[in-house]
Design an enzyme around this catalytic site. Structure first.
Site, mmCIF file in Angstrom:
data_model
loop_
_atom_site.group_PDB
_atom_site.id
_atom_site.type_symbol
_atom_site.label_atom_id
_atom_site.label_comp_id
_atom_site.label_asym_id
_atom_site.label_seq_id
_atom_site.Cartn_x
_atom_site.Cartn_y
_atom_site.Cartn_z
ATOM 1 N N TRP A 128 0.821 -1.220 0.000
ATOM 2 C CA TRP A 128 0.000 0.000 0.000
ATOM 3 C C TRP A 128 0.849 1.261 0.000
ATOM 4 O O TRP A 128 0.456 2.275 -0.575
ATOM 5 C CB TRP A 128 -1.007 -0.014 1.146
ATOM 6 N N ASP A 197 -2.282 6.196 6.508
ATOM 7 C CA ASP A 197 -3.259 5.323 5.859
ATOM 8 C C ASP A 197 -3.685 4.298 6.908
ATOM 9 O O ASP A 197 -2.948 3.368 7.209
ATOM 10 C CB ASP A 197 -2.618 4.636 4.639
ATOM 11 N N LYS A 221 -12.829 -2.244 5.501
ATOM 12 C CA LYS A 221 -12.210 -3.181 6.437
ATOM 13 C C LYS A 221 -12.876 -3.068 7.809
ATOM 14 O O LYS A 221 -13.383 -4.039 8.323
ATOM 15 C CB LYS A 221 -10.707 -2.922 6.556
#
Ligand SMILES: *Cc1c(COP(=O)(O)O)cnc(C)c1O
Length: 386
Positions: A128, A197, A221
């Site tokens: 990511w 993040d 999530k």
């Protein structure tokens, strides 16, 4: 046919429609270890079923309400208030609900805050951050203040492993690395505005918002369905941007309009709001965190006590409480494990293709029963295949 007759017919037809109470809820659900979209709280799903049909006695379902009407006004206001309440977010910050996923933030952040000649520091801890780095390079210089490539991203940096550049515009890190199963035990300290993040561990434990310039998280999530990204952004940092960007990619314009610059993802915001209420009902982040610790320990202990049959991917001090990555002795057994787990009503245990092996994602809403069931299955599997 007379108009009155037609009207009567329509009214009769309408009145025969009732909420299908027997579908769905009577069907068995299995343990879903998916990394995202992921398990949602059952209470939230049941409430959503009702509100899809008719929310707050309005006679209209949540997906059918105008984003500028009174019913949605309340949904949005409560979602923001509960979001602030959960993490003690002060008025120095704006809370935004945008679209485009966490991935759009990878682009939108440098687009707004990084210009040519400036440098951003990255703590590079996996897939990511790799994606975010690629986007930042379109706008300015990237310094890898930590690069986990050589250690195959098996840990997050300790303070001594971070080498900041002289004057970075900001520092970007990912608090939980969904794919490798590593998580920062605490907020890394830096000398520049910090951007996080938090897509895969937002609101899974207490969070010190004031240490950050921006915290962003795709919803799918820990917060709700896909289609919405939560952004918590410090107002003075937001105002520091002088970049010329299209309105739809401009944080200031979104904040000015309270997340309603255009049609926001109303259904996702509604569900996220329900999840916030659920988090508060659980006792907030302290209670959620201790529950998450207990859940993860059940699986990590099973790995550790397997006499080497299972091997954890992440270093002990970096282990994620959200995504538990591990392997059996070989790929064939990993495949067998995944197939037999599915036969036992446990799905989503395949590791990400870039890591292989197994991954159990156990976000906030994943029930402790599922962890106990998986641990017992792991013991049985090791006994018959070891
Ligand atoms: C899932 C995930 C993303 C990507 O989110 P999208 O909404 O698909 O863009 C980014 N960062 C982390 C840490 C993630 O877990």
């Amino acid at each position: 046919m007379a108009i009155a007759q037609l009207h009567n017919n329509i009214m009769t037809t309408k009145s025969t429609i009732t909420i299908p109470t027997k579908t769905g809820l009577d069907l068995k659900r299995i343990f879903n270890f998916s990394a995202g979209p992921a398990t949602l709280p059952e209470e939230v799903i049941k409430q959503t079923q009702q509100d899809l049909w008719n929310i707050a006695g309005s006679g209209i379902g949540i997906c059918e309400h105008s984003h500028r009407g009174k019913v949605f006004d309340k949904v949005l206001a409560e979602a923001e208030a509960d979001c602030r309440n959960i993490a003690n977010i002060s008025d120095d910050y704006s809370v935004l609900f945008l679209q485009g996923g966490a991935s759009m933030q990878f682009a939108m952040i440098p687009m707004n805050f990084l210009s040519s000649g400036q440098t951003v520091d990255f703590l590079h801890t996996g897939e990511w951050t790799k994606k975010a780095i690629a986007e930042a390079k379109l706008f300015g210089n990237v310094n890898l203040a930590f690069d986990g490539t050589d250690s195959k991203f098996d840990h997050v940096p300790s303070a001594s492993e971070i080498n900041p550049s002289d004057n970075p515009t900001y520092t970007h890190y990912c608090s939980n690395n969904t794919i490798y199963g590593t998580q920062f035990p605490e907020v890394p300290s830096t000398n520049s505005p910090l951007i996080c993040d938090a897509s895969s561990d937002i609101y899974s434990r207490p969070i010190n918002v004031s240490k950050h310039a921006i915290i962003f998280a795709g919803a799918q999530k820990n917060l709700g369905p896909s289609g919405c990204t939560l952004i918590i952004i410090r107002n003075d940092f937001m105002q520091s941007s002088s970049a010329k960007v299209p309105s739809i990619l401009d944080y200031k314009k979104h904040a000015d309009k309270g997340s309603r610059l255009n049609t926001p993802p109303t259904f996702a915001i509604y569900m996220i709001g329900q999840v916030f209420k659920w988090v508060l009902n659980q006792g907030g982040l302290t209670a959620i965190a201790s529950n998450n610790q207990e859940k993860a320990a059940i699986i990590y202990d099973t790995i550790e006590s397997s006499g080497g049959f299972y091997e954890a991917v992440a270093q002990p001090e970096s282990r994620s409480l959200m995504n538990i990555t591990y392997r059996t002795p070989n790929d064939e057994l990993d495949k067998k494990f995944i197939a037999e787990a599915l036969d036992n009503d446990m799905s989503g245990l395949k590791g990400h293709r870039s890591v292989g092996g197994l991954r159990a994602s156990i976000y906030n809403a994943f029930p402790i029963n599922g962890c106990v069931t998986l641990a017992q299955f792991m013991k049985d599997f090791a006994a018959s295949n070891g």
